[in-house]
Scaffold this motif. Sequence first.
Motif, PDB file in Angstrom:
ATOM      1  N   ARG A 248       0.829  -1.218   0.000  1.00  0.00           N
ATOM      2  CA  ARG A 248       0.000   0.000   0.000  1.00  0.00           C
ATOM      3  C   ARG A 248       0.859   1.263   0.000  1.00  0.00           C
ATOM      4  O   ARG A 248       0.477   2.280  -0.575  1.00  0.00           O
TER       5      ARG A 248
ATOM      6  N   GLN B 136      -5.566  -0.808  -2.296  1.00  0.00           N
ATOM      7  CA  GLN B 136      -5.550  -2.137  -2.912  1.00  0.00           C
ATOM      8  C   GLN B 136      -6.392  -2.205  -4.181  1.00  0.00           C
ATOM      9  O   GLN B 136      -6.027  -2.906  -5.122  1.00  0.00           O
ATOM     10  N   GLU B 137      -7.497  -1.486  -4.236  1.00  0.00           N
ATOM     11  CA  GLU B 137      -8.338  -1.546  -5.440  1.00  0.00           C
ATOM     12  C   GLU B 137      -7.631  -0.961  -6.665  1.00  0.00           C
ATOM     13  O   GLU B 137      -8.035  -1.223  -7.791  1.00  0.00           O
ATOM     14  N   ASP B 138      -6.542  -0.228  -6.460  1.00  0.00           N
ATOM     15  CA  ASP B 138      -5.780   0.335  -7.575  1.00  0.00           C
ATOM     16  C   ASP B 138      -4.614  -0.556  -8.014  1.00  0.00           C
ATOM     17  O   ASP B 138      -3.910  -0.226  -8.963  1.00  0.00           O
ATOM     18  N   TRP B 139      -4.378  -1.663  -7.312  1.00  0.00           N
ATOM     19  CA  TRP B 139      -3.234  -2.509  -7.631  1.00  0.00           C
ATOM     20  C   TRP B 139      -3.411  -3.179  -8.987  1.00  0.00           C
ATOM     21  O   TRP B 139      -4.498  -3.630  -9.338  1.00  0.00           O
TER      22      TRP B 139
END
Length: 154
Positions: free
Chosen positions: A100, A106-109
């Motif tokens: 992070r 996390q939704e952008d990983w």
Amino acid sequence: MPTPFDPEDLLRLPLMAMLGTVTEEGAPRTAPVWFAWEEGALWMLSDADGSSARRVAQDSRVSVEIVEYDNAGGVLRHLGLRGRAEVRPMDTALFRRLLRRYLGPQEDWNPWFIENVARIEAPTGRLIRLAPSSVFTNDVSFFRTGPDLATRPS
């Protein structure tokens, strides 16, 4: 003209660190690493088969250098950590916190990166832990300004 600063100023930033280890022949090796600073220790990613983890297992003496550099802004701060490191089993919660720092929420990983490179749940994942025995800081953010530092105290 060393100018110390609070190491936390750099340890809280998502900067690259250079991990220095020693080969079997006694030669130095460095590797760029992402890191997390938690509970007085620097945690760096590795793998059971990773060369850094193998070298740390053979010879635990390490150095870590972290540099914040902004040429246009005149910022140049160096943090050096020294000590004996250890290779630890993967802690997936810590690993996710570390990711992070560098990747954001996390939704952008990137799913490809997580699945093929990070491999959070891989049984071979390891963490290198350094609780430094010595810490050195030097703020030389005066290379554009002259004797006054371009940085501001935290």
